[in-house]
Design an enzyme around this catalytic site. Structure first.
Site, PDB file in Angstrom:
ATOM      1  N   PRO A  49      51.115  18.330  75.839  1.00 35.32           N
ATOM      2  CA  PRO A  49      51.252  17.104  76.761  1.00 35.32           C
ATOM      3  C   PRO A  49      50.650  17.323  78.043  1.00 35.32           C
ATOM      4  CG  PRO A  49      53.222  17.681  76.022  1.00 35.32           C
ATOM      5  CD  PRO A  49      52.425  18.641  75.229  1.00 35.32           C
ATOM      6  N   ASN A  50      49.893  16.429  78.543  1.00 37.31           N
ATOM      7  CA  ASN A  50      49.620  16.296  80.158  1.00 37.31           C
ATOM      8  C   ASN A  50      49.000  17.296  80.565  1.00 37.31           C
ATOM      9  OD1 ASN A  50      51.576  14.026  80.513  1.00 37.31           O
ATOM     10  ND2 ASN A  50      53.228  15.488  80.243  1.00 37.31           N
ATOM     11  N   ARG A  57      46.746  17.244  88.345  1.00 42.31           N
ATOM     12  CA  ARG A  57      47.978  17.152  88.228  1.00 42.31           C
ATOM     13  C   ARG A  57      48.807  18.094  88.835  1.00 42.31           C
ATOM     14  NH1 ARG A  57      51.306  19.736  82.975  1.00 42.31           N
ATOM     15  NH2 ARG A  57      53.348  19.080  83.461  1.00 42.31           N
ATOM     16  N   TYR A  84      49.726  23.852  89.308  1.00 40.93           N
ATOM     17  CA  TYR A  84      48.586  24.180  88.084  1.00 40.93           C
ATOM     18  C   TYR A  84      47.220  24.396  88.749  1.00 40.93           C
ATOM     19  CZ  TYR A  84      52.409  22.415  85.347  1.00 40.93           C
ATOM     20  OH  TYR A  84      53.839  22.279  84.930  1.00 40.93           O
ATOM     21  N   ASN A 135      49.632  26.548  74.381  1.00 46.97           N
ATOM     22  CA  ASN A 135      50.213  26.107  75.699  1.00 46.97           C
ATOM     23  C   ASN A 135      50.854  24.821  75.309  1.00 46.97           C
ATOM     24  OD1 ASN A 135      51.289  25.186  78.060  1.00 46.97           O
ATOM     25  ND2 ASN A 135      49.653  25.653  79.191  1.00 46.97           N
ATOM     26  N   ALA A 150      55.188  20.905  77.810  1.00 49.13           N
ATOM     27  CA  ALA A 150      56.843  20.429  77.926  1.00 49.13           C
ATOM     28  C   ALA A 150      57.403  20.751  76.541  1.00 49.13           C
ATOM     29  CB  ALA A 150      56.854  19.068  78.252  1.00 49.13           C
ATOM     30  N   HIS A 209      59.505  23.643  75.556  1.00 49.46           N
ATOM     31  CA  HIS A 209      61.168  23.764  75.925  1.00 49.46           C
ATOM     32  C   HIS A 209      61.981  23.167  74.896  1.00 49.46           C
ATOM     33  CE1 HIS A 209      59.382  25.516  79.364  1.00 49.46           C
ATOM     34  NE2 HIS A 209      58.701  24.258  79.709  1.00 49.46           N
ATOM     35  N   ASP A 228      58.592  25.694  63.963  1.00 48.83           N
ATOM     36  CA  ASP A 228      58.475  25.827  62.591  1.00 48.83           C
ATOM     37  C   ASP A 228      57.105  25.729  61.903  1.00 48.83           C
ATOM     38  OD1 ASP A 228      61.462  25.737  62.559  1.00 48.83           O
ATOM     39  OD2 ASP A 228      61.521  23.850  61.878  1.00 48.83           O
ATOM     40  N   GLU A 277      51.398  33.000  73.315  1.00 46.22           N
ATOM     41  CA  GLU A 277      51.961  31.773  74.257  1.00 46.22           C
ATOM     42  C   GLU A 277      51.501  31.889  75.517  1.00 46.22           C
ATOM     43  OE1 GLU A 277      56.363  31.776  74.158  1.00 46.22           O
ATOM     44  OE2 GLU A 277      56.339  30.134  75.719  1.00 46.22           O
ATOM     45  N   HIS A 321      51.271  30.160  79.617  1.00 38.87           N
ATOM     46  CA  HIS A 321      51.604  29.049  80.398  1.00 38.87           C
ATOM     47  C   HIS A 321      50.892  29.252  81.800  1.00 38.87           C
ATOM     48  CE1 HIS A 321      54.555  27.748  77.982  1.00 38.87           C
ATOM     49  NE2 HIS A 321      55.150  28.773  77.700  1.00 38.87           N
ATOM     50  N   LEU A 322      50.209  28.383  82.309  1.00 35.89           N
ATOM     51  CA  LEU A 322      49.559  28.494  83.531  1.00 35.89           C
ATOM     52  C   LEU A 322      50.510  29.257  84.701  1.00 35.89           C
ATOM     53  CD1 LEU A 322      47.516  25.186  83.057  1.00 35.89           C
ATOM     54  CD2 LEU A 322      46.620  27.281  83.483  1.00 35.89           C
ATOM     55  N   SER A 323      51.722  28.295  84.630  1.00 38.61           N
ATOM     56  CA  SER A 323      52.614  28.514  85.619  1.00 38.61           C
ATOM     57  C   SER A 323      53.707  29.710  85.121  1.00 38.61           C
ATOM     58  CB  SER A 323      53.523  27.452  86.227  1.00 38.61           C
ATOM     59  OG  SER A 323      54.171  26.659  85.092  1.00 38.61           O
ATOM     60  N   ARG A 378      60.657  28.645  87.696  1.00 35.49           N
ATOM     61  CA  ARG A 378      60.758  27.289  88.094  1.00 35.49           C
ATOM     62  C   ARG A 378      62.013  26.661  87.722  1.00 35.49           C
ATOM     63  NH1 ARG A 378      55.693  24.413  85.759  1.00 35.49           N
ATOM     64  NH2 ARG A 378      56.503  22.743  86.854  1.00 35.49           N
ATOM     65  N   ARG A 415      63.082  24.895  82.105  1.00 38.12           N
ATOM     66  CA  ARG A 415      61.765  25.617  81.592  1.00 38.12           C
ATOM     67  C   ARG A 415      61.898  26.940  81.308  1.00 38.12           C
ATOM     68  NH1 ARG A 415      57.860  21.780  83.378  1.00 38.12           N
ATOM     69  NH2 ARG A 415      58.591  20.623  85.219  1.00 38.12           N
TER      70      ARG A 415
HETATM   71  C1  DQA Z   1      53.207  24.619  81.362  1.00 36.38           C
HETATM   72  C2  DQA Z   1      54.831  24.782  81.812  1.00 36.38           C
HETATM   73  C3  DQA Z   1      55.688  23.800  81.178  1.00 36.38           C
HETATM   74  O1  DQA Z   1      56.880  23.920  81.579  1.00 36.38           O
HETATM   75  C4  DQA Z   1      55.234  22.369  81.694  1.00 36.38           C
HETATM   76  O2  DQA Z   1      55.964  21.586  80.772  1.00 36.38           O
HETATM   77  C5  DQA Z   1      53.762  22.058  81.443  1.00 36.38           C
HETATM   78  C6  DQA Z   1      52.761  23.214  81.692  1.00 36.38           C
HETATM   79  C7  DQA Z   1      52.436  25.818  82.065  1.00 36.38           C
HETATM   80  O3  DQA Z   1      51.290  25.976  81.782  1.00 36.38           O
HETATM   81  O4  DQA Z   1      52.756  26.282  83.172  1.00 36.38           O
HETATM   82  O5  DQA Z   1      53.395  21.052  81.065  1.00 36.38           O
HETATM   83  O6  DQA Z   1      53.148  25.010  79.921  1.00 36.38           O
END
Ligand code: DQA
Length: 140
Positions: free
Chosen positions: A9-10, A17, A22, A73, A76, A79, A86, A97, A99-101, A106, A110
């Protein structure tokens, strides 16, 4: 090597964003870079994004037998989602796995990932390079 890259998501909003967190790279740019690297390394890359938890679960279920590995990725849902945990576990596929950040630098909410315990590798804080590192690791 067939790799499914799943974004949650997002992440469709990347580019606009919270660019201070990011960056300015769009999801289309990330996917193009991953496709190019895949072609260079002889891996077949498929990219999907969804804002919906159930859609991500469906993608993971359908990946079984069709892909060798998933780079995810889950944004959200990382978490919160036992359902994605599952589904990934049930897939029997190699899981990376990304994550960009740096989620550990943070907010406290997270810091926990439902995906990390079942991932072969966890990469965070490297931006787009994280996806590329995951592709390189899977094709090594
Ligand atoms: C994220 C980190 C997550 O905590 C956050 O909710 C995201 C992006 C990242 O790529 O850094 O949407 O997965």
């Amino acid at each position: 090597m067939k790799i499914l890259i799943l974004n949650g998501p997002n992440l469709n909003l990347l580019g606009t964003r919270e660019p201070e967190i990011y960056g300015h790279t769009t999801l289309a740019d990330i996917e193009a870079r991953c496709m190019a690297l895949g072609a260079e390394l002889g891996a077949e890359i498929t990219c999907r994004q969804s804002n919906a938890e159930h859609a991500l679960v469906e993608e993971i279920q359908q990946a079984r037998g069709a892909f060798d590995a998933i780079i995810i990725n889950a944004a959200a849902y990382t978490h919160t989602s036992v359902a994605i945990h599952d589904a990934l576990k049930a897939s029997g596929l190699r899981i990376m796995e990304v994550h960009l950040s740096n989620i550990h630098a943070r907010e406290a909410f997270r810091h926990h990932s439902h995906i990390s315990p079942i991932a072969e590798g966890v990469i965070c804080g490297l931006g787009v390079m994280g996806y590329e590192a995951a592709i390189r690791a899977l094709t090594a």
